[in-house]
Design a protein around this motif. Structure first.
Motif, PDB file in Angstrom:
ATOM      1  N   LEU A 254       0.810  -1.222   0.000  1.00 28.64           N
ATOM      2  CA  LEU A 254       0.000   0.000   0.000  1.00 28.64           C
ATOM      3  C   LEU A 254       0.844   1.273   0.000  1.00 28.64           C
ATOM      4  CD1 LEU A 254      -2.780  -1.113   2.524  1.00 28.64           C
ATOM      5  CD2 LEU A 254      -2.776  -1.297   0.039  1.00 28.64           C
ATOM      6  N   HIS A 255       2.161   1.116  -0.121  1.00 31.97           N
ATOM      7  CA  HIS A 255       3.028   2.305  -0.188  1.00 31.97           C
ATOM      8  C   HIS A 255       2.742   3.082  -1.463  1.00 31.97           C
ATOM      9  CE1 HIS A 255       5.850   2.393   3.128  1.00 31.97           C
ATOM     10  NE2 HIS A 255       5.964   1.072   3.073  1.00 31.97           N
ATOM     11  N   PRO A 256       2.676   4.416  -1.383  1.00 32.22           N
ATOM     12  CA  PRO A 256       2.553   5.193  -2.625  1.00 32.22           C
ATOM     13  C   PRO A 256       3.804   4.994  -3.499  1.00 32.22           C
ATOM     14  CG  PRO A 256       2.655   6.640  -0.672  1.00 32.22           C
ATOM     15  CD  PRO A 256       2.716   5.234  -0.181  1.00 32.22           C
ATOM     16  N   GLU A 257       3.630   5.252  -4.793  1.00 33.89           N
ATOM     17  CA  GLU A 257       4.739   4.998  -5.730  1.00 33.89           C
ATOM     18  C   GLU A 257       6.017   5.726  -5.341  1.00 33.89           C
ATOM     19  OE1 GLU A 257       3.958   5.545  -9.933  1.00 33.89           O
ATOM     20  OE2 GLU A 257       2.160   4.304  -9.656  1.00 33.89           O
ATOM     21  N   ALA A 258       5.848   6.954  -4.858  1.00 35.42           N
ATOM     22  CA  ALA A 258       7.035   7.746  -4.491  1.00 35.42           C
ATOM     23  C   ALA A 258       7.852   7.031  -3.420  1.00 35.42           C
ATOM     24  CB  ALA A 258       6.594   9.116  -3.994  1.00 35.42           C
TER      25      ALA A 258
ATOM     26  N   LYS B   9      11.700   5.544  -3.639  1.00 39.11           N
ATOM     27  CA  LYS B   9      12.718   5.889  -2.637  1.00 39.11           C
ATOM     28  C   LYS B   9      13.368   4.622  -2.081  1.00 39.11           C
ATOM     29  CE  LYS B   9      12.357  10.160  -0.072  1.00 39.11           C
ATOM     30  NZ  LYS B   9      11.964  10.791   1.173  1.00 39.11           N
ATOM     31  N   MET B  10      12.516   3.658  -1.738  1.00 39.95           N
ATOM     32  CA  MET B  10      13.047   2.441  -1.121  1.00 39.95           C
ATOM     33  C   MET B  10      13.953   1.703  -2.099  1.00 39.95           C
ATOM     34  SD  MET B  10      10.009   1.024   1.361  1.00 39.95           S
ATOM     35  CE  MET B  10       8.629   1.117   0.239  1.00 39.95           C
ATOM     36  N   HIS B  11      13.536   1.678  -3.389  1.00 42.52           N
ATOM     37  CA  HIS B  11      14.390   1.027  -4.391  1.00 42.52           C
ATOM     38  C   HIS B  11      15.724   1.724  -4.502  1.00 42.52           C
ATOM     39  CE1 HIS B  11      10.989  -1.280  -6.597  1.00 42.52           C
ATOM     40  NE2 HIS B  11      11.546  -1.975  -5.610  1.00 42.52           N
TER      41      HIS B  11
ATOM     42  N   ASP C  41       9.159  10.178   8.324  1.00 44.98           N
ATOM     43  CA  ASP C  41       7.824  10.001   8.900  1.00 44.98           C
ATOM     44  C   ASP C  41       6.767  10.645   8.011  1.00 44.98           C
ATOM     45  OD1 ASP C  41       8.772   8.468  10.894  1.00 44.98           O
ATOM     46  OD2 ASP C  41       8.421   9.901  12.525  1.00 44.98           O
ATOM     47  N   ALA C  42       7.145  11.737   7.331  1.00 46.99           N
ATOM     48  CA  ALA C  42       6.192  12.384   6.417  1.00 46.99           C
ATOM     49  C   ALA C  42       5.870  11.446   5.251  1.00 46.99           C
ATOM     50  CB  ALA C  42       6.769  13.698   5.912  1.00 46.99           C
ATOM     51  N   ASP C  43       6.877  10.700   4.776  1.00 46.45           N
ATOM     52  CA  ASP C  43       6.630   9.720   3.703  1.00 46.45           C
ATOM     53  C   ASP C  43       5.691   8.621   4.185  1.00 46.45           C
ATOM     54  OD1 ASP C  43       8.487  10.939   2.005  1.00 46.45           O
ATOM     55  OD2 ASP C  43      10.160   9.745   2.806  1.00 46.45           O
ATOM     56  N   ARG C  44       5.863   8.264   5.455  1.00 43.76           N
ATOM     57  CA  ARG C  44       5.089   7.128   5.968  1.00 43.76           C
ATOM     58  C   ARG C  44       3.618   7.483   6.192  1.00 43.76           C
ATOM     59  NH1 ARG C  44       9.881   6.388   9.093  1.00 43.76           N
ATOM     60  NH2 ARG C  44      11.023   4.614   8.242  1.00 43.76           N
ATOM     61  N   GLN C  45       3.355   8.769   6.406  1.00 44.35           N
ATOM     62  CA  GLN C  45       1.985   9.179   6.759  1.00 44.35           C
ATOM     63  C   GLN C  45       0.937   8.650   5.768  1.00 44.35           C
ATOM     64  OE1 GLN C  45       1.154  11.041   9.559  1.00 44.35           O
ATOM     65  NE2 GLN C  45      -1.036  11.100   9.048  1.00 44.35           N
ATOM     66  N   PRO C  46       1.088   8.922   4.434  1.00 49.29           N
ATOM     67  CA  PRO C  46       0.035   8.444   3.510  1.00 49.29           C
ATOM     68  C   PRO C  46      -0.039   6.918   3.469  1.00 49.29           C
ATOM     69  CG  PRO C  46       1.908   9.373   2.295  1.00 49.29           C
ATOM     70  CD  PRO C  46       2.134   9.695   3.738  1.00 49.29           C
ATOM     71  N   TRP C  47       1.099   6.276   3.656  1.00 49.60           N
ATOM     72  CA  TRP C  47       1.099   4.802   3.665  1.00 49.60           C
ATOM     73  C   TRP C  47       0.283   4.285   4.853  1.00 49.60           C
ATOM     74  CZ3 TRP C  47       4.758   1.932   7.102  1.00 49.60           C
ATOM     75  CH2 TRP C  47       4.571   0.560   7.020  1.00 49.60           C
ATOM     76  N   LEU C  48       0.556   4.841   6.030  1.00 49.82           N
ATOM     77  CA  LEU C  48      -0.159   4.387   7.224  1.00 49.82           C
ATOM     78  C   LEU C  48      -1.653   4.686   7.096  1.00 49.82           C
ATOM     79  CD1 LEU C  48       2.509   5.546   9.819  1.00 49.82           C
ATOM     80  CD2 LEU C  48       1.960   3.175   9.235  1.00 49.82           C
TER      81      LEU C  48
ATOM     82  N   CYS D  64       1.943  -4.881   8.868  1.00 49.44           N
ATOM     83  CA  CYS D  64       2.429  -3.494   8.918  1.00 49.44           C
ATOM     84  C   CYS D  64       3.493  -3.465   9.997  1.00 49.44           C
ATOM     85  CB  CYS D  64       1.278  -2.542   9.259  1.00 49.44           C
ATOM     86  SG  CYS D  64       1.793  -0.819   9.340  1.00 49.44           S
ATOM     87  N   SER D  65       4.705  -3.059   9.627  1.00 51.72           N
ATOM     88  CA  SER D  65       5.788  -3.117  10.623  1.00 51.72           C
ATOM     89  C   SER D  65       5.425  -2.299  11.873  1.00 51.72           C
ATOM     90  CB  SER D  65       7.104  -2.651  10.020  1.00 51.72           C
ATOM     91  OG  SER D  65       6.894  -1.430   9.329  1.00 51.72           O
ATOM     92  N   ALA D  66       4.755  -1.159  11.676  1.00 46.38           N
ATOM     93  CA  ALA D  66       4.206  -0.351  12.786  1.00 46.38           C
ATOM     94  C   ALA D  66       5.169  -0.249  13.960  1.00 46.38           C
ATOM     95  CB  ALA D  66       2.858  -0.943  13.236  1.00 46.38           C
ATOM     96  N   LEU D  67       6.414   0.110  13.627  1.00 47.05           N
ATOM     97  CA  LEU D  67       7.464   0.040  14.646  1.00 47.05           C
ATOM     98  C   LEU D  67       7.299   1.066  15.756  1.00 47.05           C
ATOM     99  CD1 LEU D  67      10.633  -0.579  12.416  1.00 47.05           C
ATOM    100  CD2 LEU D  67       9.225  -2.263  13.612  1.00 47.05           C
ATOM    101  N   LYS D  68       6.715   2.225  15.412  1.00 41.53           N
ATOM    102  CA  LYS D  68       6.585   3.265  16.446  1.00 41.53           C
ATOM    103  C   LYS D  68       5.143   3.381  16.905  1.00 41.53           C
ATOM    104  CE  LYS D  68      10.219   6.395  14.801  1.00 41.53           C
ATOM    105  NZ  LYS D  68      10.422   7.787  14.356  1.00 41.53           N
ATOM    106  N   ARG D  69       5.031   3.774  18.143  1.00 40.62           N
ATOM    107  CA  ARG D  69       3.714   3.985  18.735  1.00 40.62           C
ATOM    108  C   ARG D  69       2.891   4.985  17.909  1.00 40.62           C
ATOM    109  NH1 ARG D  69       1.370   3.809  24.195  1.00 40.62           N
ATOM    110  NH2 ARG D  69       2.908   2.315  24.890  1.00 40.62           N
ATOM    111  N   ALA D  70       3.560   6.030  17.409  1.00 37.97           N
ATOM    112  CA  ALA D  70       2.847   7.057  16.633  1.00 37.97           C
ATOM    113  C   ALA D  70       2.270   6.448  15.350  1.00 37.97           C
ATOM    114  CB  ALA D  70       3.795   8.197  16.297  1.00 37.97           C
ATOM    115  N   TYR D  71       2.986   5.475  14.752  1.00 32.87           N
ATOM    116  CA  TYR D  71       2.475   4.838  13.529  1.00 32.87           C
ATOM    117  C   TYR D  71       1.237   4.008  13.880  1.00 32.87           C
ATOM    118  CZ  TYR D  71       7.351   5.598  11.987  1.00 32.87           C
ATOM    119  OH  TYR D  71       8.568   6.129  11.709  1.00 32.87           O
ATOM    120  N   ARG D  72       1.345   3.337  15.024  1.00 27.85           N
ATOM    121  CA  ARG D  72       0.215   2.467  15.411  1.00 27.85           C
ATOM    122  C   ARG D  72      -1.017   3.303  15.727  1.00 27.85           C
ATOM    123  NH1 ARG D  72       4.731  -0.177  17.920  1.00 27.85           N
ATOM    124  NH2 ARG D  72       4.265   0.576  20.018  1.00 27.85           N
TER     125      ARG D  72
END
Ligand SMILES: Nc1ncnc2c1ncn2[C@@H]1O[C@H](COP(=O)(O)OP(=O)(O)O)[C@@H](O)[C@H]1O
Ligand SMILES: O=C(O)[C@H](O)[C@@H](O)[C@H](O)[C@H](O)COP(=O)(O)O
Length: 409
Positions: A273-277, A281-283, A290-297, A318-326
Motif C-alpha cells: 500500500l506504499h505510494p509509488e514515491a 525511494k526504497m528502491h 515520517d512524512a513519507d510514511r503518513q500516507p502509507w499508514l 504493517c511493521s508499525a514500529l513506532k507507537r505514533a504509527y500504530r
C-alpha cells in the motif's frame, strides 16, 4: 515491589472498575485484597448518593460491605447481577482466562460470576501472565467425603495435588463447608478450557478455580497506570482485524498468510500500500521519513476501515514500529487487535538469511530494531515469540485470540 506499592496498584485497578457501576445496578462483590479496595470505593460512591445493592461472594466480603454501609441483597431477591467486580490470582494475556480461589472463595465467586452480565476483574500487573499456571496452582473445591480418592483422581492431570491447610495446619474449610485441593502443574497450561472441563467431570469435585471466557473487562494496574483489557466478547458482532507487526524478518507476511489460510479471513500485505514515491525511494535505498510514511499508514487504516464497513474480519501486515504509527493505523477502531511478533535479533537475522539467500546487511536489521518501540500493555497486544516454526506461531496467535478466532468469516 513492596506491599504498600502493590496495594496502591490494587487500589487503582479497583477504583477504575468501580467507575462502571451505574445507578440502580445489582453489583456482585468479589473477595480478596484487591476486591476489598473495590468494596471500599463502592462504599464511598454509595455515601455520595449512588444507589445500588451488593451481592457478596463470601462471608468476609459480606462483613466488610455491611460495616461500610453498602446495602446487601441475595439471589432470593435477584437472579441476575448487572456487574461483578472481583480479583484474580492469574490473568492470561489475550484470552483473559483466569485462575481464582487462592483465598478459598472460588465457588461462590463462580456462582456470582455466572449470574452476572459482566465480570470486571481487577489485578496488579504481577498477575498478568502469558500462560496460566505460571505462578498460581489451580484451586479445586471438593466435598470433604472421599477427599483422598478425589485427590488421586486429580493427580491424573496435575503434577502435584495438595490439600489446602489453614495456618494452624488443619484442612481449610470453605464458606460452603467444602475442602480445597490445590493442583500444581509442572509448567504453564496448554489448554485451560479443556482442563476445566476434565476437572469438572471428576466425581467429588464441586468447582475449579479456572474461569474460562468470563472476564470482561480486566483492569490491570502497573507502574504506568491502569490498563483496560477487553475480552473477545467485546468484539462480538464486530469481526476482528489483526495488524501483524514487528521488524523486518519477524515473519509478518509468512505468519499473516498462514493465519489467513487457517481462519479464512481476508489478507492484505501492508507494504503493497506504499505510494509509488515511497517505492521509488526504497528502491533507491533512500530511507523513508515520517512524512513519507503518513500516507502509507493512512492507506493501511483505510484498508482496515474497508473491512469494518463490510463487517468482515481481516489480517494486514504493517511493521508499525513506532507507537505514533500504530496510533494512525489503529486509532479508535475497537475491532483491531495488534499481533506483535517478538524475537531476538539472531532469530530475525536467521529468517532474513533464509529469505534472501544471503545475509541482510546487519545495519538494516539493526536500524529496525533501534526504531522499534515495543507495544505497551495499554495497546493490549497479542505477543507471540517467533522462535518456533511458522505453524506453531500461527497456532499460538489463534490460541491467544480465543473466542475471536471462531467468528465466521
Ligand atoms: N517462525 C519462523 N520460523 C522460521 N522461518 C520463518 C519464520 N517466520 C518467517 N520465516 C521465514 O523468514 C523469512 C522472512 O519472513 P517474512 O514473513 O518475509 O518476514 P517479514 O514480513 O516480517 O519481513 C521468510 O523466508 C520466512 O519463510
Ligand atoms: O478465592 C478467593 O477468595 C479469592 O477471592 C480469589 O479468587 C481472589 O480473587 C484472588 O485470590 C485475588 O486475591 P487478592 O486480590 O488478595 O490477590
Amino acid at each position: 515491589m513492596n506491599d504498600a506499592d502493590r496495594n496502591a496498584l490494587k487500589r487503582e485497578a479497583a477504583e477504575a472498575a468501580v467507575e462502571l457501576v451505574e445507578d440502580g445496578m445489582i453489583v456482585g462483590l468479589g473477595t480478596g485484597s484487591t476486591a476489598a479496595f473495590a468494596v471500599e470505593a463502592l462504599a464511598r460512591r454509595h455515601r455520595q448518593g449512588l444507589r445500588f445493592v451488593g451481592i457478596p461472594t463470601s462471608e468476609r466480603t459480606a462483613a466488610q460491605a455491611k460495616a461500610a454501609g453498602i446495602p446487601l441483597s441475595s439471589f432470593a431477591e435477584h437472579r441476575q447481577i448487572d456487574l461483578t467486580i472481583d480479583g484474580a490470582d492469574e490473568v492470561e494475556r489475550g484470552t483473559l482466562n483466569l485462575i481464582k480461589g487462592l483465598g478459598g472463595a472460588l465457588l461462590r465467586e463462580k456462582i456470582v460470576a455466572n449470574a452476572s452480565r459482566r465480570l470486571a476483574i481487577v489485578v496488579d500487573g504481577v498477575k498478568l501472565v502469558d500462560r496460566l499456571g505460571t505462578h498460581a496452582p489451580v484451586p479445586v473445591e471438593v466435598v470433604a467425603f472421599g477427599l483422598e480418592v478425589t485427590q488421586a483422581a486429580l493427580k491424573v492431570f496435575a503434577a502435584e495435588v495438595r490439600p489446602r491447610l489453614t495456618p494452624a495446619g488443619d484442612l481449610f474449610v470453605t464458606d460452603g463447608g467444602n475442602r480445597i485441593l490445590d493442583c500444581h502443574f509442572a509448567g504453564p497450561m496448554a489448554d485451560p478450557a479443556r482442563l476445566e472441563d476434565r476437572i469438572r467431570r471428576v466425581v467429588g469435585v464441586v468447582e475449579s478455580g479456572l474461569f474460562i471466557g468470563r472476564a470482561d473487562p480486566v483492569f490491570v494496574a502497573d507502574g504506568q497506570g491502569v490498563h483496560r483489557l477487553d475480552s473477545a466478547r467485546a468484539h462480538r458482532g464486530r469481526p476482528p482485524i489483526l495488524v501483524v507487526m514487528g521488524v523486518s524478518g519477524a515473519g509478518k507476511s509468512t505468519v499473516a498468510k498462514e493465519l489467513a489460510a487457517r481462519l479464512g479471513w481476508s489478507f492484505e500485505e501492508g507494504d503493497a500500500l506504499h505510494p509509488e514515491a515511497n517505492v521509488a525511494k526504497m528502491h533507491g535505498g533512500i530511507p523513508l521519513t515520517d512524512a513519507d510514511r503518513q500516507p502509507w499508514l493512512e492507506s493501511v487504516a483505510a484498508w482496515i476501515d474497508g473491512q469494518r464497513a463490510k463487517k468482515q474480519p481481516g489480517i494486514i501486515t504493517c511493521s508499525a514500529l513506532k507507537r505514533a504509527y500504530r496510533r494512525i493505523v489503529i486509532g479508535d477502531r475497537p475491532e483491531v487487535r495488534l499481533v506483535y511478533l517478538r524475537g531476538s535479533r539472531d532469530v530475525m537475522a536467521e529468517h532474513l538469511a533464509k529469505r534472501s539467500g544471503h545475509f541482510m546487511p546487519a545495519s538494516l536489521l539493526q536500524s529496525q530494531i533501534d526504531t522499534l518501540e515495543e507495544p505497551g500493555p495499554d495497546e493490549d497486544p497479542l505477543v507471540v515469540d517467533v522462535g518456533p516454526p511458522v505453524d506453531q506461531v500461527a497456532h499460538e496467535v489463534i490460541r491467544q485470540l480465543g473466542a475471536s478466532a471462531t467468528l465466521p468469516s
